[in-house]
Design an enzyme around this catalytic site. Structure first.
Site, PDB file in Angstrom:
ATOM      1  N   SER A  13      80.807  48.648 107.709  1.00  0.00           N
ATOM      2  CA  SER A  13      81.958  48.542 106.812  1.00  0.00           C
ATOM      3  C   SER A  13      83.004  49.641 107.047  1.00  0.00           C
ATOM      4  CB  SER A  13      81.480  48.561 105.364  1.00  0.00           C
ATOM      5  OG  SER A  13      80.711  49.717 105.101  1.00  0.00           O
ATOM      6  N   LYS A  66      72.857  50.884 114.550  1.00  0.00           N
ATOM      7  CA  LYS A  66      73.845  50.850 113.489  1.00  0.00           C
ATOM      8  C   LYS A  66      74.167  52.260 113.040  1.00  0.00           C
ATOM      9  CE  LYS A  66      74.084  49.345 108.773  1.00  0.00           C
ATOM     10  NZ  LYS A  66      73.342  49.079 107.583  1.00  0.00           N
ATOM     11  N   ARG A  82      78.619  49.781 100.234  1.00  0.00           N
ATOM     12  CA  ARG A  82      77.934  50.073  98.963  1.00  0.00           C
ATOM     13  C   ARG A  82      78.822  49.709  97.771  1.00  0.00           C
ATOM     14  NH1 ARG A  82      75.279  55.729 101.114  1.00  0.00           N
ATOM     15  NH2 ARG A  82      74.020  54.720 102.726  1.00  0.00           N
ATOM     16  N   CYS A 120      66.018  44.200 102.000  1.00  0.00           N
ATOM     17  CA  CYS A 120      66.030  45.567 101.495  1.00  0.00           C
ATOM     18  C   CYS A 120      65.938  45.520  99.981  1.00  0.00           C
ATOM     19  CB  CYS A 120      67.302  46.295 101.934  1.00  0.00           C
ATOM     20  SG  CYS A 120      67.076  48.090 101.918  1.00  0.00           S
ATOM     21  N   LYS A 125      68.804  52.888 112.445  1.00  0.00           N
ATOM     22  CA  LYS A 125      69.826  52.855 111.403  1.00  0.00           C
ATOM     23  C   LYS A 125      70.047  54.272 110.917  1.00  0.00           C
ATOM     24  CE  LYS A 125      70.884  50.951 106.869  1.00  0.00           C
ATOM     25  NZ  LYS A 125      70.461  50.059 105.776  1.00  0.00           N
TER      26      LYS A 125
HETATM   27  C1  PBG Z   1      71.263  47.930 102.877  1.00  0.00           C
HETATM   28  C2  PBG Z   1      72.286  47.897 103.939  1.00  0.00           C
HETATM   29  C3  PBG Z   1      73.357  48.779 104.129  1.00  0.00           C
HETATM   30  C4  PBG Z   1      74.087  48.284 105.179  1.00  0.00           C
HETATM   31  C5  PBG Z   1      73.448  47.130 105.625  1.00  0.00           C
HETATM   32  N1  PBG Z   1      72.320  46.919 104.860  1.00  0.00           N
HETATM   33  C6  PBG Z   1      73.803  49.966 103.357  1.00  0.00           C
HETATM   34  C7  PBG Z   1      72.988  51.183 103.258  1.00  0.00           C
HETATM   35  O1  PBG Z   1      72.003  51.386 103.960  1.00  0.00           O
HETATM   36  O2  PBG Z   1      73.359  51.973 102.393  1.00  0.00           O
HETATM   37  C8  PBG Z   1      75.349  48.907 105.707  1.00  0.00           C
HETATM   38  C9  PBG Z   1      76.331  47.944 106.215  1.00  0.00           C
HETATM   39  C10 PBG Z   1      77.732  48.375 106.285  1.00  0.00           C
HETATM   40  O3  PBG Z   1      78.141  49.512 105.976  1.00  0.00           O
HETATM   41  O4  PBG Z   1      78.506  47.513 106.678  1.00  0.00           O
HETATM   42  N2  PBG Z   1      70.124  48.657 103.199  1.00  0.00           N
HETATM   43 ZN    ZN Z   2      68.842  49.285 101.504  1.00  0.00          ZN
END
Ligand code: PBG
Ligand code: ZN
Length: 334
Positions: free
Chosen positions: A284, A258, A215, A130, A205
């Site tokens: 998280s 997710k 974050r 990402c 997602k």
């Molecule tokens: C990055 C990413 C995120 C997560 C995994 N990869 C955060 C987002 O999309 O803001 C979330 C993982 C978590 O909350 O444990 N794209």
């Molecule tokens: Zn991202």
């Protein structure tokens, strides 16, 4: 409907379901869902240019680790019987475009090399693909005139994935939710001779406040707007299945849903609708909720952790990414 004993409609008092719940050994014999350490994937956050492990308040027990600690961390994970890690990089430099996301010696690339060199094939390495940790604006794609440009982003994501493959990752996990990202990554990998690197796609997602603690730890909060032009709405289960279908068509090897706990219905539906392995990411915020309640003495942490993760498996997940991987593994090994 299957009828067990006879078809005469026998029920209570002949049928007594409590007979098979009498003692722990009887209950163990009848257990239907078994969570194994081999189902678990442990996330690791490696941060460039730090020298000590750092903790953050919103994710107690989870650390940002310096590159010098990565071998120790992977060893701990392997000693618990876990076979896979999910690697996130926290780079020193960010910029407007793609930062250091595909540098030959970026934080993820170098970490992968170190782990591969030290552990060989004893650990399955999965790398998150990402841009949000690498961009100053914190969005998952490239921003052009205030908007996230899908096709530019997809081209960059393919470069990122290829750079991870060059470093020796086993699987790449694109999490940007750009259309066509799996197709572009598969093409990029194949053109560079990485036909054997698998894609575990964050297919469904959802835009979720449960990513908040992540974050904080990954320093990837969007600096304007939100992620709802690319991440899914929690209101749209058919669209979630459509995302999954598209990723399968584009060449995903494993699909992911997710968050996990509020989305068990989608895990179950995905299991019914496809023969691909299914991964669930217990995010998280799911971890933080249990931690916070347990910290206040409101619930028993081990029991709630076990029930949550086993239920994700029961819903249909083959693999589970969880911040509880190490704690759960330790408990399963007891
Ligand atoms: C990055 C990413 C995120 C997560 C995994 N990869 C955060 C987002 O999309 O803001 C979330 C993982 C978590 O909350 O444990 N794209
Ligand atoms: Zn991202």
């Amino acid at each position: 409907m299957k009828i067990g004993r006879c078809d005469c409609g026998a029920g209570y008092p002949v049928v007594r379901l409590r007979r098979l719940r009498t003692t722990p050994s009887v209950r163990d014999l009848l257990q239907e869902t078994h969570l194994s350490v081999k189902d678990l994937i442990s996330p690791i956050f490696v941060q460039e240019r730090i020298t000590k492990r750092e903790t953050i308040q919103s994710m107690p027990g989870i650390e940002r680790i310096p590159p010098s600690e990565i071998i120790n961390e992977v060893q701990t994970v392997l000693d618990l019987g876990i076979r896979a890690i999910m690697l996130f990089g926290i780079p020193f430099y960010k910029n407007k475009r793609d930062g250091s996301a595909f540098l030959e010696h970026g934080i993820v690339q170098d970490s992968v090399r170190v782990v591969r060199k030290h552990f060989g094939s004893r650990v399955a390495i999965i790398t998150d693909v990402c841009l949000c940790q690498y961009t100053t604006h914190g969005h998952c794609g490239i921003v052009v005139k205030g908007k996230i440009d899908n096709d530019k982003s997809v081209r960059t994501l393919a470069k990122v994935a290829t750079s991870h493959a060059e470093a020796g990752t086993d699987m790449v996990a694109p999490s940007a939710m750009m259309d066509g990202q799996v197709k572009a990554i598969r093409k990029g990998l194949d053109e560079n001779g990485f036909e054997d690197v698998a894609i575990i796609s964050y297919s469904a997602k959802h835009a979720s406040p449960l990513y908040g603690p992540f974050r904080d730890i990954a320093c990837s909060r969007p600096q304007f707007g939100d992620r709802r032009t690319y991440q899914m709405s929690f209101t749209n289960p058919r669209e979630a299945m459509h995302e999954i279908e598209q990723d399968i068509r584009e060449g995903a090897d494993i699909i992911m849903i997710k968050p996990a706990i509020p989305y068990l219905d989608l895990i179950y539906q995905a299991k019914k609708n496809t023969n691909l392995p299914i991964c669930a990411y217990s995010v998280s915020g799911e971890y933080a909720l249990i931690k916070a309640a347990a910290g206040k003495g409101l619930i028993d942490e081990d029991s709630v952790m076990t029930e949550s993760l086993t239920s994700i498996k029961r819903a249909g997940a083959d693999l589970i990414i969880t911040y509880y991987a190490k704690k759960m593994a330790a408990l399963l090994n007891e």
